[in-house]
Design a protein around this motif. Sequence first.
Motif, PDB file in Angstrom:
ATOM      1  N   TYR A 115      61.232 -33.590 -30.000  1.00 46.30           N
ATOM      2  CA  TYR A 115      62.087 -32.841 -30.798  1.00 46.30           C
ATOM      3  C   TYR A 115      62.149 -31.324 -30.343  1.00 46.30           C
ATOM      4  O   TYR A 115      62.722 -30.551 -30.254  1.00 46.30           O
ATOM      5  CB  TYR A 115      61.591 -32.907 -32.167  1.00 46.30           C
ATOM      6  CG  TYR A 115      62.366 -32.271 -33.112  1.00 46.30           C
ATOM      7  CD1 TYR A 115      63.681 -32.324 -33.013  1.00 46.30           C
ATOM      8  CD2 TYR A 115      61.664 -31.398 -33.995  1.00 46.30           C
ATOM      9  CE1 TYR A 115      64.440 -31.510 -33.990  1.00 46.30           C
ATOM     10  CE2 TYR A 115      62.278 -30.741 -35.299  1.00 46.30           C
ATOM     11  CZ  TYR A 115      63.744 -30.684 -35.175  1.00 46.30           C
ATOM     12  OH  TYR A 115      64.547 -30.044 -36.015  1.00 46.30           O
ATOM     13  N   ILE A 116      60.434 -31.025 -29.917  1.00 46.59           N
ATOM     14  CA  ILE A 116      60.251 -29.680 -29.575  1.00 46.59           C
ATOM     15  C   ILE A 116      61.153 -29.423 -28.054  1.00 46.59           C
ATOM     16  O   ILE A 116      61.725 -28.316 -28.233  1.00 46.59           O
ATOM     17  CB  ILE A 116      58.749 -29.302 -29.499  1.00 46.59           C
ATOM     18  CG1 ILE A 116      58.096 -29.370 -30.978  1.00 46.59           C
ATOM     19  CG2 ILE A 116      58.440 -28.154 -28.432  1.00 46.59           C
ATOM     20  CD1 ILE A 116      58.413 -28.099 -31.513  1.00 46.59           C
ATOM     21  N   GLU A 117      61.099 -30.345 -27.428  1.00 41.23           N
ATOM     22  CA  GLU A 117      61.761 -30.194 -26.160  1.00 41.23           C
ATOM     23  C   GLU A 117      63.276 -30.055 -26.317  1.00 41.23           C
ATOM     24  O   GLU A 117      63.920 -29.428 -25.662  1.00 41.23           O
ATOM     25  CB  GLU A 117      61.181 -31.266 -25.118  1.00 41.23           C
ATOM     26  CG  GLU A 117      59.800 -31.242 -24.751  1.00 41.23           C
ATOM     27  CD  GLU A 117      59.331 -30.162 -24.059  1.00 41.23           C
ATOM     28  OE1 GLU A 117      60.309 -29.171 -23.520  1.00 41.23           O
ATOM     29  OE2 GLU A 117      58.160 -29.644 -24.033  1.00 41.23           O
ATOM     30  N   LEU A 118      63.880 -30.681 -27.164  1.00 43.81           N
ATOM     31  CA  LEU A 118      65.215 -30.918 -27.500  1.00 43.81           C
ATOM     32  C   LEU A 118      65.732 -29.465 -27.844  1.00 43.81           C
ATOM     33  O   LEU A 118      66.741 -29.085 -27.792  1.00 43.81           O
ATOM     34  CB  LEU A 118      65.653 -31.970 -28.261  1.00 43.81           C
ATOM     35  CG  LEU A 118      65.556 -33.552 -27.640  1.00 43.81           C
ATOM     36  CD1 LEU A 118      65.631 -34.530 -28.846  1.00 43.81           C
ATOM     37  CD2 LEU A 118      66.706 -33.488 -26.657  1.00 43.81           C
ATOM     38  N   LEU A 119      64.796 -29.067 -28.672  1.00 38.18           N
ATOM     39  CA  LEU A 119      64.976 -27.690 -29.248  1.00 38.18           C
ATOM     40  C   LEU A 119      64.906 -26.576 -28.387  1.00 38.18           C
ATOM     41  O   LEU A 119      65.279 -25.337 -28.787  1.00 38.18           O
ATOM     42  CB  LEU A 119      64.171 -27.333 -30.667  1.00 38.18           C
ATOM     43  CG  LEU A 119      64.378 -28.302 -31.743  1.00 38.18           C
ATOM     44  CD1 LEU A 119      63.619 -27.907 -32.723  1.00 38.18           C
ATOM     45  CD2 LEU A 119      65.852 -28.326 -32.216  1.00 38.18           C
ATOM     46  N   GLY A 120      64.335 -26.877 -27.171  1.00 38.39           N
ATOM     47  CA  GLY A 120      64.298 -25.685 -26.162  1.00 38.39           C
ATOM     48  C   GLY A 120      62.950 -25.535 -25.693  1.00 38.39           C
ATOM     49  O   GLY A 120      62.694 -24.534 -24.817  1.00 38.39           O
ATOM     50  N   GLY A 121      61.970 -26.068 -26.317  1.00 36.79           N
ATOM     51  CA  GLY A 121      60.717 -26.179 -25.833  1.00 36.79           C
ATOM     52  C   GLY A 121      59.797 -25.256 -26.736  1.00 36.79           C
ATOM     53  O   GLY A 121      60.490 -24.587 -27.649  1.00 36.79           O
ATOM     54  N   ARG A 122      58.575 -25.214 -26.647  1.00 34.58           N
ATOM     55  CA  ARG A 122      57.642 -24.584 -27.540  1.00 34.58           C
ATOM     56  C   ARG A 122      57.667 -23.122 -27.221  1.00 34.58           C
ATOM     57  O   ARG A 122      57.128 -22.778 -26.353  1.00 34.58           O
ATOM     58  CB  ARG A 122      56.017 -25.055 -27.556  1.00 34.58           C
ATOM     59  CG  ARG A 122      55.377 -24.496 -28.588  1.00 34.58           C
ATOM     60  CD  ARG A 122      54.022 -25.224 -28.481  1.00 34.58           C
ATOM     61  NE  ARG A 122      54.162 -26.587 -28.885  1.00 34.58           N
ATOM     62  CZ  ARG A 122      53.227 -27.419 -28.622  1.00 34.58           C
ATOM     63  NH1 ARG A 122      52.210 -27.193 -28.288  1.00 34.58           N
ATOM     64  NH2 ARG A 122      53.183 -28.753 -29.161  1.00 34.58           N
ATOM     65  N   GLN A 123      58.249 -22.406 -28.209  1.00 39.21           N
ATOM     66  CA  GLN A 123      58.500 -20.902 -27.986  1.00 39.21           C
ATOM     67  C   GLN A 123      57.580 -20.208 -29.070  1.00 39.21           C
ATOM     68  O   GLN A 123      57.612 -18.937 -28.961  1.00 39.21           O
ATOM     69  CB  GLN A 123      59.999 -20.411 -28.081  1.00 39.21           C
ATOM     70  CG  GLN A 123      60.839 -20.972 -27.068  1.00 39.21           C
ATOM     71  CD  GLN A 123      60.408 -20.649 -25.487  1.00 39.21           C
ATOM     72  OE1 GLN A 123      59.964 -19.588 -25.276  1.00 39.21           O
ATOM     73  NE2 GLN A 123      60.353 -21.591 -24.784  1.00 39.21           N
ATOM     74  N   HIS A 124      57.070 -20.670 -30.079  1.00 38.26           N
ATOM     75  CA  HIS A 124      56.377 -19.956 -30.948  1.00 38.26           C
ATOM     76  C   HIS A 124      55.272 -19.336 -30.675  1.00 38.26           C
ATOM     77  O   HIS A 124      54.456 -19.889 -29.537  1.00 38.26           O
ATOM     78  CB  HIS A 124      56.023 -21.017 -32.103  1.00 38.26           C
ATOM     79  CG  HIS A 124      57.002 -21.943 -32.671  1.00 38.26           C
ATOM     80  ND1 HIS A 124      57.720 -21.379 -33.709  1.00 38.26           N
ATOM     81  CD2 HIS A 124      57.433 -23.021 -32.086  1.00 38.26           C
ATOM     82  CE1 HIS A 124      58.622 -22.531 -34.053  1.00 38.26           C
ATOM     83  NE2 HIS A 124      58.509 -23.488 -33.080  1.00 38.26           N
ATOM     84  N   GLY A 125      54.883 -18.101 -31.012  1.00 38.64           N
ATOM     85  CA  GLY A 125      53.677 -17.559 -30.538  1.00 38.64           C
ATOM     86  C   GLY A 125      53.530 -16.981 -29.311  1.00 38.64           C
ATOM     87  O   GLY A 125      52.422 -16.661 -28.596  1.00 38.64           O
ATOM     88  N   LEU A 126      54.799 -16.651 -28.781  1.00 43.63           N
ATOM     89  CA  LEU A 126      54.701 -16.101 -27.213  1.00 43.63           C
ATOM     90  C   LEU A 126      54.027 -14.746 -27.353  1.00 43.63           C
ATOM     91  O   LEU A 126      54.293 -13.867 -28.173  1.00 43.63           O
ATOM     92  CB  LEU A 126      55.966 -16.026 -26.618  1.00 43.63           C
ATOM     93  CG  LEU A 126      56.713 -17.407 -26.053  1.00 43.63           C
ATOM     94  CD1 LEU A 126      58.136 -17.090 -25.766  1.00 43.63           C
ATOM     95  CD2 LEU A 126      55.630 -17.928 -25.076  1.00 43.63           C
ATOM     96  N   GLY A 127      53.129 -14.527 -26.236  1.00 41.47           N
ATOM     97  CA  GLY A 127      52.634 -13.237 -26.363  1.00 41.47           C
ATOM     98  C   GLY A 127      51.212 -12.953 -27.122  1.00 41.47           C
ATOM     99  O   GLY A 127      50.645 -12.144 -27.203  1.00 41.47           O
TER     100      GLY A 127
END
Length: 230
Positions: free
Chosen positions: A164-176
């Motif tokens: 599901y995370i990948e279908l949404l575009g990958g894990r982008q939470h918490g970058l930086g």
Amino acid sequence: MERKILFDTETTGFDPDTGDRIIEIAALELIGDLPTGETFHVLINPERDIPAEATKVHGFTLADLEGKPKFSDVAKGFLDFIGDDPLVAHNAQFDFKFINAELKKAGFPEVGMERMIDTLEIARNTFPGMPNSLDALCRRYSVDLSERTTHNALLDCRLLAEVYIELLGGRQHGLGLAAETVTAQLVTYTGPASRTIRKVRPSEEEKALHKAFCDKIPGSLWESGKPPQA
């Protein structure tokens, strides 16, 4: 952040209208689309036989479920866990139909279809013309399938959470940030701040299916490399 519940069922067959029943329910809590570690998981006595064909899929026989609670015994706990939040499932129409049939039979309110998020539909829109079963998606996203010898609702939920995370575009939470932390109901999930981008490499079969799909679209972008002319 938004709370969602990702869930899966195992059943005695394909259609509750002909008497098939749920034998297993598993659900995972997601906050910001990431698992928190909070789960709901029960095995259920279906109060009927389990056909051999179904046992081949999930591995359960009626003997395995002797002494387990009936659906009516676990319905309130399930409803309390899912609350009023969106519900994520793969081929969600199937699971919703079974859940609502069981809830109705037990005298509980049904779950509204407006809450449904179907990862199968998302996958079909993302990969038109390609196989989009959970197994196929796991292979496409390099999700480890080594433990999936039979269908198991809790394991399938954990696999689907990654897909599901990948279908949404990958894990982008918490970058930086040094780490990403999601807190809900005194449960804390801590994961990596960054991720390795996975290159999706379709199989030859998937390429052929995709080409067959594109061939049905006159002047498709995939074939011409240019927008179709008006």
